[in-house]
Design a protein around this motif. Structure first.
Motif, short mmCIF file in Angstrom:
data_model
loop_
_atom_site.label_atom_id
_atom_site.label_comp_id
_atom_site.label_asym_id
_atom_site.label_seq_id
_atom_site.Cartn_x
_atom_site.Cartn_y
_atom_site.Cartn_z
N ALA A 132 0.82 -1.21 0.00
CA ALA A 132 0.00 0.00 0.00
C ALA A 132 0.86 1.26 0.00
O ALA A 132 0.32 2.37 0.00
CB ALA A 132 -0.93 0.00 1.22
N ASN A 165 -3.78 3.39 2.37
CA ASN A 165 -4.78 2.81 3.26
C ASN A 165 -5.61 3.90 3.94
O ASN A 165 -5.07 4.90 4.43
CB ASN A 165 -4.11 1.95 4.33
CG ASN A 165 -3.59 0.64 3.79
OD1 ASN A 165 -4.03 0.17 2.74
ND2 ASN A 165 -2.66 0.02 4.49
N HIS A 166 -6.91 3.70 3.98
CA HIS A 166 -7.84 4.60 4.69
C HIS A 166 -7.74 6.05 4.20
O HIS A 166 -7.83 6.98 4.99
CB HIS A 166 -7.59 4.55 6.20
CG HIS A 166 -7.40 3.17 6.73
ND1 HIS A 166 -8.37 2.20 6.67
CD2 HIS A 166 -6.32 2.58 7.32
CE1 HIS A 166 -7.91 1.08 7.21
NE2 HIS A 166 -6.68 1.28 7.60
N GLU A 180 -5.13 3.07 -5.29
CA GLU A 180 -6.01 2.55 -4.25
C GLU A 180 -7.12 1.71 -4.85
O GLU A 180 -7.47 0.64 -4.34
CB GLU A 180 -6.59 3.72 -3.44
CG GLU A 180 -7.26 3.31 -2.13
CD GLU A 180 -8.66 2.77 -2.31
OE1 GLU A 180 -9.13 2.01 -1.42
OE2 GLU A 180 -9.31 3.09 -3.34
#
Length: 270
Positions: free
Chosen positions: A115, A135-136, A252
């Motif tokens: 990631a 991530n997130h 992503e």
């Protein structure tokens, strides 16, 4: 992050047709809507006084999930999950705006690792390294206003806006910035920067916990502006950071599809 299903959101600014059932339209956009609708579409099974938590599907010559397995290979939950993932993966691939992740952006070489993303540009005098993790980092640009009487709902575009580190390395010394995307719309008279400096530090050799750092919001205003000008001279401008967001968004999304594919293989036993 809103409770819109990730697959529905990823159709960007396009128009998504709502279900013709007005009752369902009232809950359109909820993440649990997908799960509810999925089970509503299945034929109800007659159950006795008790219901098993894990029921194997009815015997057949082969598994209906597409794995090519023999009967009784999967539970009902596994079979339904694989069937749903098959459709979900096709929808996500269709929604992809960028199929191939670029290898360079404005002179920065792109390196992907899990990631993590690293952008590097090297000259005779210095080396500039930008790092971030996807991530997130995804949310919608604008929350949609759902009209229960409308036939279609306009969904905001999913964008990845990660926090990112910028290291300017000269010899054994590193000037390091931590930056993030700014929220909201600039007021009249304000700069239209889309990102800002969260923290800055400078150190020799390798970074460690003893290195002093100062928050960007306590810096002298003029010093802060000069540092933003310095970043722009190094190639980290508003335009570049927009491209960084484009890269993060594409990567992503690609990673999300990869996760769905891995989940499908894991569940089907392939």
């Amino acid at each position: 992050m809103s409770n819109l299903t990730k697959s529905v959101l990823r159709f960007g600014n396009g128009l998504i047709a709502a279900n013709s059932n007005n009752a369902l339209k009232n809950v359109f956009g909820k993440r649990d809507f997908t799960r509810t609708l999925w089970h509503m579409c299945k034929n109800p099974e007659v159950s006795g006084a008790t219901t098993n938590v894990l029921n194997v599907h009815k015997p057949s010559l082969s598994c209906s999930c597409g794995c090519g397995g023999v009967k009784h290979l999967h539970t009902k939950g596994e079979r339904e999950l694989v069937e749903f993932l098959t459709e979900e993966i096709l929808a996500e691939r269709k929604a992809q705006k960028i199929k191939t992740i670029p290898t360079t952006i404005d002179g920065f070489n792109v390196k992907l690792d899990g990631a993590d993303v690293e952008l590097t540009k090297t000259s005779d005098k210095e080396k500039i390294v930008i790092n971030f993790n996807v991530n997130h980092t995804v949310d919608t640009e604008d929350e949609p206003e759902l009209d229960p009487n409308a036939e279609k709902a306009e969904i905001g575009e999913m964008r990845s806006k990660p926090r990112f580190e910028i290291d300017i390395v000269k010899g054994n010394t590193t000037l390091s910035f931590t930056c993030s995307f700014l929220e909201g719309t600039p007021q009249e008279g304000e700069y239209n920067d889309i990102f800002g400096i969260d923290e800055i530090c400078i150190y020799q050799g390798e970074w460690n916990d003893k290195v002093y750092a100062v928050a960007g919001d306590v810096l002298d205003g003029y010093l802060y502006d000069l540092l933003m000008n310095l970043l722009e001279e190094k190639g980290v401008s508003n335009e570049f950071v927009e491209k960084l967001s484009d890269l993060a968004t594409a990567f992503e999304h690609s990673s999300y599809i990869g996760l769905l594919e891995s989940l499908s293989k894991f569940t089907s036993g392939k």
